[in-house]
Design a protein around this motif. Structure first.
Motif, PDB file in Angstrom:
ATOM      1  N   LEU A   9       0.832  -1.205   0.000  1.00  0.00           N
ATOM      2  CA  LEU A   9       0.000   0.000   0.000  1.00  0.00           C
ATOM      3  C   LEU A   9       0.864   1.250   0.000  1.00  0.00           C
ATOM      4  O   LEU A   9       0.590   2.223  -0.722  1.00  0.00           O
ATOM      5  CB  LEU A   9      -0.909  -0.019   1.231  1.00  0.00           C
ATOM      6  CG  LEU A   9      -2.140   0.888   1.235  1.00  0.00           C
ATOM      7  CD1 LEU A   9      -3.082   0.515   0.104  1.00  0.00           C
ATOM      8  CD2 LEU A   9      -2.858   0.790   2.570  1.00  0.00           C
ATOM      9  N   ILE A  10       1.924   1.241   0.815  1.00  0.00           N
ATOM     10  CA  ILE A  10       2.818   2.400   0.908  1.00  0.00           C
ATOM     11  C   ILE A  10       3.575   2.613  -0.399  1.00  0.00           C
ATOM     12  O   ILE A  10       3.647   3.731  -0.926  1.00  0.00           O
ATOM     13  CB  ILE A  10       3.810   2.219   2.076  1.00  0.00           C
ATOM     14  CG1 ILE A  10       3.069   2.286   3.416  1.00  0.00           C
ATOM     15  CG2 ILE A  10       4.908   3.280   2.030  1.00  0.00           C
ATOM     16  CD1 ILE A  10       3.917   1.886   4.600  1.00  0.00           C
ATOM     17  N   ILE A  11       4.149   1.540  -0.943  1.00  0.00           N
ATOM     18  CA  ILE A  11       4.899   1.654  -2.196  1.00  0.00           C
ATOM     19  C   ILE A  11       3.976   2.103  -3.327  1.00  0.00           C
ATOM     20  O   ILE A  11       4.373   2.860  -4.219  1.00  0.00           O
ATOM     21  CB  ILE A  11       5.577   0.311  -2.541  1.00  0.00           C
ATOM     22  CG1 ILE A  11       6.683   0.022  -1.509  1.00  0.00           C
ATOM     23  CG2 ILE A  11       6.146   0.325  -3.953  1.00  0.00           C
ATOM     24  CD1 ILE A  11       7.351  -1.320  -1.695  1.00  0.00           C
ATOM     25  N   GLY A  12       2.716   1.657  -3.259  1.00  0.00           N
ATOM     26  CA  GLY A  12       1.758   2.021  -4.301  1.00  0.00           C
ATOM     27  C   GLY A  12       1.452   3.501  -4.369  1.00  0.00           C
ATOM     28  O   GLY A  12       1.004   3.994  -5.415  1.00  0.00           O
ATOM     29  N   VAL A  13       1.689   4.234  -3.284  1.00  0.00           N
ATOM     30  CA  VAL A  13       1.380   5.668  -3.277  1.00  0.00           C
ATOM     31  C   VAL A  13       2.537   6.516  -3.807  1.00  0.00           C
ATOM     32  O   VAL A  13       2.339   7.672  -4.191  1.00  0.00           O
ATOM     33  CB  VAL A  13       1.012   6.140  -1.845  1.00  0.00           C
ATOM     34  CG1 VAL A  13       2.257   6.298  -0.992  1.00  0.00           C
ATOM     35  CG2 VAL A  13       0.231   7.452  -1.872  1.00  0.00           C
ATOM     36  N   ILE A  14       3.736   5.955  -3.863  1.00  0.00           N
ATOM     37  CA  ILE A  14       4.917   6.740  -4.270  1.00  0.00           C
ATOM     38  C   ILE A  14       4.781   7.323  -5.683  1.00  0.00           C
ATOM     39  O   ILE A  14       5.091   8.508  -5.883  1.00  0.00           O
ATOM     40  CB  ILE A  14       6.204   5.896  -4.123  1.00  0.00           C
ATOM     41  CG1 ILE A  14       6.456   5.608  -2.635  1.00  0.00           C
ATOM     42  CG2 ILE A  14       7.399   6.625  -4.718  1.00  0.00           C
ATOM     43  CD1 ILE A  14       7.639   4.698  -2.363  1.00  0.00           C
ATOM     44  N   PRO A  15       4.335   6.542  -6.692  1.00  0.00           N
ATOM     45  CA  PRO A  15       4.184   7.138  -8.038  1.00  0.00           C
ATOM     46  C   PRO A  15       3.251   8.350  -8.046  1.00  0.00           C
ATOM     47  O   PRO A  15       3.509   9.330  -8.751  1.00  0.00           O
ATOM     48  CB  PRO A  15       3.590   5.989  -8.862  1.00  0.00           C
ATOM     49  CG  PRO A  15       4.062   4.756  -8.177  1.00  0.00           C
ATOM     50  CD  PRO A  15       4.053   5.095  -6.715  1.00  0.00           C
TER      51      PRO A  15
END
Length: 271
Positions: free
Chosen positions: A92-98
């Motif tokens: 979930l966290i990595i998914g928000v970076i872009p």
């Protein structure tokens, strides 16, 4: 018009706030409401307070419902399946970076100083993995000094909570009151809920004013720090490589589920 849709948004934020290592601010970014959240908290003290209240009340209601209903579930998941649970939130966290990179217009706005701020933000949060986070049993004997500790713990945790990438629950864990606070919520201890709640309220108000100032006056620099904080939180929540093949498969599935959840939330919110 009351924004009742914020109840479901608040429930997602509330669920994340219970998890050590996951920031409610990060979820607010995933949901596309972070800027509005900061503006609404500051707007409570303006002439348009009614409009901002219609945004915040449903959101706060959702957060409260989620924390009360999910506190036991989150405790159970972390006790029995800590690895897969953390991998879900990791996705979930990595998914928000872009989205953060897009929102901050990194390609066109970032210069050398912004990348330096990004690295500092990442290092600041990542360094939390070296803090001692083991704590004993829940507090049993409550005195005036205990309630003061809980109040300021809530204040400090909420100040972190409003920043994407910094987990308020993880701050409580470092201070040593996480089990006491979560246990108090699970057992409906009104005294604990009230004292910590007041601390959280004051902390959010103060920190939101600071964040708004920097967003308004140093937008690119603020986004650089926020992106760094989110990247740093990946190191905090990463549970390590699963020991068994079965747990590896389950963790991969939960990680991909977290990525998918971030993508789906993004499509729903930014459509």
């Amino acid at each position: 018009m009351w924004e009742w849709r914020n109840i479901y948004r608040g429930m997602i934020m509330g669920a994340s706030d219970v998890v050590p290592g996951v920031s409610g601010g990060t979820i607010a970014v995933v949901l596309g409401i972070y800027d509005r959240l900061i503006a609404a908290i500051n707007g409570i003290f303006s002439r348009e307070w009614k409009k901002h209240l219609k945004f915040l009340v449903p959101l706060g209601l959702g957060i409260g419902i989620s924390i009360v209903l999910l506190a036991r579930l989150i405790e159970w998941l972390f006790e029995h399946y800590p690895g897969p649970t953390k991998f879900f939130f990791l996705g979930l966290i990595i998914g928000v970076i872009p989205y953060l990179v897009y929102k901050g217009d990194v390609k066109n706005q970032f210069k050398g100083k912004h990348y330096l701020l990004l690295l500092i933000g990442a290092a600041l949060v990542a360094s939390m993995v070296f803090f001692q986070t083991s704590e004993g049993e829940q507090m049993q004997n409550f005195t005036f000094s205990t309630y003061i500790l809980l109040f300021f713990s809530g204040w400090i945790a909420s100040s972190a909570m409003i920043l994407p990438g910094i987990s308020g629950s993880f701050i409580l864990l470092i201070i040593g009151v996480y089990s006491t606070v979560v246990g108090g919520i699970s057992d409906f201890r009104f005294d604990i809920i009230a004292v910590v709640g007041l601390g959280i309220l004051f902390g959010i108000i103060v920190m939101s004013k600071i964040v708004k100032f920097f967003l308004d006056n140093y937008t690119s620099g603020t986004f650089a720090v926020i992106i760094g904080l989110v990247i740093g939180s990946v190191f905090v929540i990463f549970p390590g490589v699963p020991e068994s093949g079965t747990m590896m498969i389950v963790s991969i599935v939960t990680f991909l589920s977290g990525l998918l959840a971030a993508w789906l939330l993004g499509r729903v919110e930014y459509k």
